[in-house]
Design an enzyme around this catalytic site. Structure first.
Site, mmCIF file in Angstrom:
data_model
loop_
_atom_site.group_PDB
_atom_site.id
_atom_site.type_symbol
_atom_site.label_atom_id
_atom_site.label_comp_id
_atom_site.label_asym_id
_atom_site.label_seq_id
_atom_site.Cartn_x
_atom_site.Cartn_y
_atom_site.Cartn_z
ATOM 1 N N ARG A 179 0.755 -1.169 -0.162
ATOM 2 C CA ARG A 179 -0.083 0.102 0.036
ATOM 3 C C ARG A 179 0.894 1.380 0.062
ATOM 4 N NH1 ARG A 179 -4.696 -0.451 3.131
ATOM 5 N NH2 ARG A 179 -5.058 1.829 2.667
ATOM 6 N N CYS A 236 -1.337 5.973 8.837
ATOM 7 C CA CYS A 236 -1.856 4.714 8.347
ATOM 8 C C CYS A 236 -3.022 5.005 7.263
ATOM 9 C CB CYS A 236 -2.502 3.639 9.307
ATOM 10 S SG CYS A 236 -3.799 4.217 10.369
#
Length: 279
Positions: A179, A236
């Site tokens: 990611r 995050c």
């Protein structure tokens, strides 16, 4: 009570006066799996996907931060609604071991409440042979907690951008390496793939393999490798697993804060923020 407790500690103190256990489990991202109906005896639901997150709207385009912290007055109202009282000590756990419980801990800590994370979470409790009972919606008591908010617990996109520009802090991204690099698309279609230019990758699972936090010496070394001796801003996908980095930093005595909007805010196509790809 320390910021991290183990199953033996909780089993010994469970049911003690003023000790509240919160089930902060979340469904895996992108799924509609139900939350666990059963958990540690006496546990109360701390619904991060629901009542314990603020849903901001940006120009009618939907949630910005996805799991942004509630305003202090709203948080106080919701904590009272589930029966939290002044002087309570809280232990948060989740069904994944170490995923979303740290987010609950960080919010409670910011609210001035003594709180800890159960190392290993529900899997560790079950593995130790302890019983399960239905998760409740409240403690059954009238809550009267007073939130004493620590504004330094969270930073916004502008403060994070300033830290990246000046090098005043290390921005650590708790998402997976795929990611972070942009090799894997974000699960939210309106959010771009990649990372903040200048941010550094530190997958939360590398700090808590198997759902248990690494020993303090190893945590300290991982954080030094990622951030040197700089102050830490944890990020995050939506502000949840960033709190695992914040927990690790707190356990080893380092200064950390959480970028609440995280990539769900920064990476939006309409945010105007720069995006980098690659390692």
């Amino acid at each position: 009570m320390r910021d991290l407790v183990d199953v033996d500690w909780l089993a010994e103190h469970l049911g003690g006066r003023g000790l509240v256990v919160l089930d902060a489990s979340m469904a895996p991202p992108g799924t509609d799996e139900p939350l666990p109906a059963e958990g540690i005896p006496g546990a109360v639901r701390f619904d991060i996907d629901g009542r314990f997150s603020r849903r901001d709207e940006a120009d009618g385009l939907g949630p910005v931060g996805v799991h942004d912290a509630l305003a202090p007055a709203d948080l106080e109202r919701e904590l009272r609604a589930i029966g939290i009282r002044d002087g309570d000590r809280v232990v948060a756990y989740d069904a994944a071991g170490m995923f979303s419980s740290a987010r609950a801990w960080w919010v409670l800590r910011a609210a001035g409440i003594e709180a800890a994370v159960l190392d290993g979470g529900l899997p560790a409790w079950v593995e130790a042979g302890h019983p399960l009972t239905p998760v409740a919606e409240s403690t059954g008591r009238t809550g009267d907690v007073t939130v004493q908010w620590d504004a330094a617990a969270f930073v916004d996109a502008d403060a994070t951008a300033a830290a990246l520009a000046t090098g005043d802090a290390a921005v650590l991204d708790a998402r997976s390496p795929a990611r972070f690099s942009g090799a894997e698309l974000d699960p939210r279609p309106e959010v771009r793939a990649g990372h903040m230019p200048g941010a550094r990758s530190l997958h939360y699972a590398a700090l808590a393999p198997g759902g248990r936090l690494l020993p303090e010496g190893e945590l300290a070394e991982r954080l030094r490798e990622a951030a040197g001796e700089q102050r830490i801003i944890a990020s995050c996908g939506s502000g949840v697993t960033a709190a695992v980095i914040a927990l690790a930093a707190t356990v080893v005595g380092r200064d950390a804060t959480v970028y609440d909007g995280s990539w769900a805010e920064w990476g939006r196509a309409d945010s105007g923020r720069p995006v980098a790809t690659g390692d």
